[in-house]
Design a protein around this motif. Structure first.
Motif, mmCIF file in Angstrom:
data_model
loop_
_atom_site.group_PDB
_atom_site.id
_atom_site.type_symbol
_atom_site.label_atom_id
_atom_site.label_comp_id
_atom_site.label_asym_id
_atom_site.label_seq_id
_atom_site.Cartn_x
_atom_site.Cartn_y
_atom_site.Cartn_z
ATOM 1 N N ALA A 85 -9.457 -6.581 0.314
ATOM 2 C CA ALA A 85 -9.567 -5.626 -1.067
ATOM 3 C C ALA A 85 -8.324 -5.562 -1.763
ATOM 4 C CB ALA A 85 -10.202 -4.236 -0.831
ATOM 5 N N LYS A 86 -7.655 -5.333 -3.020
ATOM 6 C CA LYS A 86 -6.640 -4.821 -3.139
ATOM 7 C C LYS A 86 -6.605 -3.968 -4.446
ATOM 8 C CE LYS A 86 -4.682 -9.843 -3.011
ATOM 9 N NZ LYS A 86 -4.280 -11.391 -3.467
ATOM 10 N N PHE A 87 -5.485 -3.260 -4.538
ATOM 11 C CA PHE A 87 -4.934 -2.844 -5.821
ATOM 12 C C PHE A 87 -3.757 -2.390 -6.130
ATOM 13 C CE2 PHE A 87 -4.824 0.818 -2.626
ATOM 14 C CZ PHE A 87 -3.589 1.613 -2.930
ATOM 15 N N ALA A 88 -3.362 -1.584 -7.083
ATOM 16 C CA ALA A 88 -1.735 -1.822 -7.804
ATOM 17 C C ALA A 88 -1.589 -1.384 -7.985
ATOM 18 C CB ALA A 88 -1.042 -3.434 -8.210
ATOM 19 N N ILE A 89 -0.254 -0.171 -8.139
ATOM 20 C CA ILE A 89 0.039 1.063 -8.921
ATOM 21 C C ILE A 89 1.236 1.199 -9.641
ATOM 22 C CG2 ILE A 89 -1.736 3.024 -7.358
ATOM 23 C CD1 ILE A 89 1.307 3.675 -5.801
ATOM 24 N N MET A 90 1.232 1.553 -10.308
ATOM 25 C CA MET A 90 3.012 0.711 -11.538
ATOM 26 C C MET A 90 3.429 2.564 -11.588
ATOM 27 S SD MET A 90 3.261 -1.458 -14.105
ATOM 28 C CE MET A 90 3.904 -0.826 -16.092
ATOM 29 N N GLU A 91 4.946 2.597 -11.598
ATOM 30 C CA GLU A 91 5.343 3.605 -12.383
ATOM 31 C C GLU A 91 6.346 3.483 -13.912
ATOM 32 O OE1 GLU A 91 8.864 6.545 -11.129
ATOM 33 O OE2 GLU A 91 9.125 4.848 -10.650
ATOM 34 N N VAL A 92 5.514 4.526 -14.674
ATOM 35 C CA VAL A 92 5.695 4.413 -15.947
ATOM 36 C C VAL A 92 6.861 5.510 -15.784
ATOM 37 C CG1 VAL A 92 5.205 4.140 -18.084
ATOM 38 C CG2 VAL A 92 3.953 3.348 -16.850
ATOM 39 N N LYS A 93 7.893 5.170 -16.885
ATOM 40 C CA LYS A 93 8.774 6.112 -16.793
ATOM 41 C C LYS A 93 9.540 6.409 -18.399
ATOM 42 C CE LYS A 93 11.407 5.361 -12.773
ATOM 43 N NZ LYS A 93 12.856 5.105 -11.931
ATOM 44 N N GLY A 94 9.509 8.080 -19.360
ATOM 45 C CA GLY A 94 9.410 8.252 -20.515
ATOM 46 C C GLY A 94 8.357 8.071 -20.830
ATOM 47 N N ASN A 98 1.795 -2.420 2.424
ATOM 48 C CA ASN A 98 2.150 -2.558 0.966
ATOM 49 C C ASN A 98 2.249 -4.572 0.976
ATOM 50 O OD1 ASN A 98 4.612 -3.595 -0.303
ATOM 51 N ND2 ASN A 98 4.502 -2.030 -1.518
ATOM 52 N N ASP A 99 2.071 -5.260 -0.091
ATOM 53 C CA ASP A 99 1.809 -6.250 -0.289
ATOM 54 C C ASP A 99 2.618 -6.955 -0.619
ATOM 55 O OD1 ASP A 99 0.684 -8.769 0.807
ATOM 56 O OD2 ASP A 99 -0.560 -8.693 -1.347
ATOM 57 N N GLY A 100 3.651 -6.116 -0.908
ATOM 58 C CA GLY A 100 5.016 -6.613 -2.073
ATOM 59 C C GLY A 100 4.875 -5.640 -3.164
ATOM 60 N N GLY A 101 6.318 -5.643 -4.059
ATOM 61 C CA GLY A 101 6.543 -5.094 -5.155
ATOM 62 C C GLY A 101 7.606 -5.590 -6.266
ATOM 63 N N TRP A 102 7.743 -5.366 -7.261
ATOM 64 C CA TRP A 102 8.425 -5.623 -8.399
ATOM 65 C C TRP A 102 9.283 -4.866 -9.431
ATOM 66 C CZ3 TRP A 102 8.350 -6.184 -13.930
ATOM 67 C CH2 TRP A 102 8.509 -7.051 -14.638
ATOM 68 N N PRO A 103 9.812 -5.130 -10.383
ATOM 69 C CA PRO A 103 11.417 -5.737 -9.540
ATOM 70 C C PRO A 103 11.768 -5.603 -8.392
ATOM 71 C CG PRO A 103 12.143 -4.097 -11.743
ATOM 72 C CD PRO A 103 10.481 -4.204 -11.220
ATOM 73 N N MET A 104 12.013 -6.613 -8.058
ATOM 74 C CA MET A 104 12.658 -6.852 -6.709
ATOM 75 C C MET A 104 13.466 -6.308 -6.524
ATOM 76 S SD MET A 104 10.030 -9.192 -5.403
ATOM 77 C CE MET A 104 10.830 -9.994 -2.905
ATOM 78 N N GLU A 105 13.898 -5.962 -7.230
ATOM 79 C CA GLU A 105 15.709 -5.223 -6.546
ATOM 80 C C GLU A 105 15.123 -3.937 -6.961
ATOM 81 O OE1 GLU A 105 15.230 -6.456 -11.110
ATOM 82 O OE2 GLU A 105 15.280 -7.620 -9.404
ATOM 83 N N ASN A 106 14.161 -3.479 -7.819
ATOM 84 C CA ASN A 106 14.411 -2.128 -7.533
ATOM 85 C C ASN A 106 12.812 -1.651 -8.363
ATOM 86 O OD1 ASN A 106 14.201 1.205 -7.925
ATOM 87 N ND2 ASN A 106 15.439 0.763 -9.849
ATOM 88 N N PRO A 107 11.822 -1.716 -7.493
ATOM 89 C CA PRO A 107 10.427 -1.759 -7.780
ATOM 90 C C PRO A 107 9.575 -0.456 -8.265
ATOM 91 C CG PRO A 107 10.804 -2.545 -5.891
ATOM 92 C CD PRO A 107 12.096 -2.163 -5.618
ATOM 93 N N ALA A 108 8.945 -0.976 -9.035
ATOM 94 C CA ALA A 108 8.154 0.201 -9.776
ATOM 95 C C ALA A 108 6.767 -0.049 -10.489
ATOM 96 C CB ALA A 108 8.749 0.188 -11.075
ATOM 97 N N TYR A 109 5.834 -1.160 -9.348
ATOM 98 C CA TYR A 109 4.691 -1.871 -9.242
ATOM 99 C C TYR A 109 4.541 -2.426 -7.573
ATOM 100 C CZ TYR A 109 1.141 -4.769 -10.841
ATOM 101 O OH TYR A 109 -0.170 -5.742 -10.496
ATOM 102 N N TYR A 110 3.602 -1.725 -7.590
ATOM 103 C CA TYR A 110 3.682 -1.713 -5.599
ATOM 104 C C TYR A 110 2.463 -2.415 -5.821
ATOM 105 C CZ TYR A 110 7.330 0.396 -5.094
ATOM 106 O OH TYR A 110 9.127 0.937 -5.033
ATOM 107 N N HIS A 170 -1.998 6.917 -18.578
ATOM 108 C CA HIS A 170 -2.920 7.197 -17.997
ATOM 109 C C HIS A 170 -3.182 6.721 -16.567
ATOM 110 C CE1 HIS A 170 -4.248 10.328 -21.663
ATOM 111 N NE2 HIS A 170 -3.664 9.045 -22.383
ATOM 112 N N GLY A 171 -2.595 5.798 -16.801
ATOM 113 C CA GLY A 171 -2.765 5.206 -15.460
ATOM 114 C C GLY A 171 -3.079 3.083 -15.663
ATOM 115 N N ARG A 172 -2.865 1.984 -14.920
ATOM 116 C CA ARG A 172 -3.092 0.940 -14.519
ATOM 117 C C ARG A 172 -4.235 0.711 -13.407
ATOM 118 N NH1 ARG A 172 0.216 -4.199 -16.596
ATOM 119 N NH2 ARG A 172 0.754 -2.638 -18.194
ATOM 120 N N ILE A 173 -4.647 0.069 -13.925
ATOM 121 C CA ILE A 173 -5.522 -0.350 -12.484
ATOM 122 C C ILE A 173 -6.470 -1.775 -12.825
ATOM 123 C CG2 ILE A 173 -8.184 -0.490 -11.153
ATOM 124 C CD1 ILE A 173 -8.569 2.021 -12.161
ATOM 125 N N ASN A 174 -5.818 -3.163 -11.535
ATOM 126 C CA ASN A 174 -5.941 -4.309 -12.135
ATOM 127 C C ASN A 174 -6.539 -4.875 -11.380
ATOM 128 O OD1 ASN A 174 -3.072 -4.941 -13.488
ATOM 129 N ND2 ASN A 174 -1.762 -4.157 -12.696
#
Length: 94
Positions: free
Chosen positions: A25-34, A5-17, A38-42
């Protein structure tokens, strides 16, 4: 898989890591509520402005090119399957 893990956002309650390997090599994942997602790749790339110029009028734009608070520029598009593809990189002199 060798990623840490190289960080998350927002800091107080991360939904993006962010994750990074020792080799860089890097990748990120994001939780989308509601929402159906299909997914997001950065992707971290060089010359984000150049790629934005080549793609912006040919694809569905989710987020137009913008400067982030952490010193990068980023944009997000949607592919034909509904996945979000984000492209970002360090801000260079323009």
């Amino acid at each position: 898989m060798g990623f840490e893990n190289d960080g998350g956002w927002p800091m107080e309650n991360p939904a993006y890591y962010d994750f990074k390997s020792e080799e860089g090599a890097k990748f990120a994942i994001m939780e989308v509520k509601g929402e159906k997602s299909h997914g997001r790749i950065n992707f971290e790339i060089e010359n984000v402005d150049e790629l934005w110029g080549a793609l912006k009028d040919k694809v569905e734009v989710v987020e137009p090119l913008f400067d982030t608070p952490w010193g990068t520029r980023k944009f997000t598009i949607r592919d034909l399957d509904g996945n979000e593809l984000g492209f970002g990189g360090k801000i260079h002199d323009r």
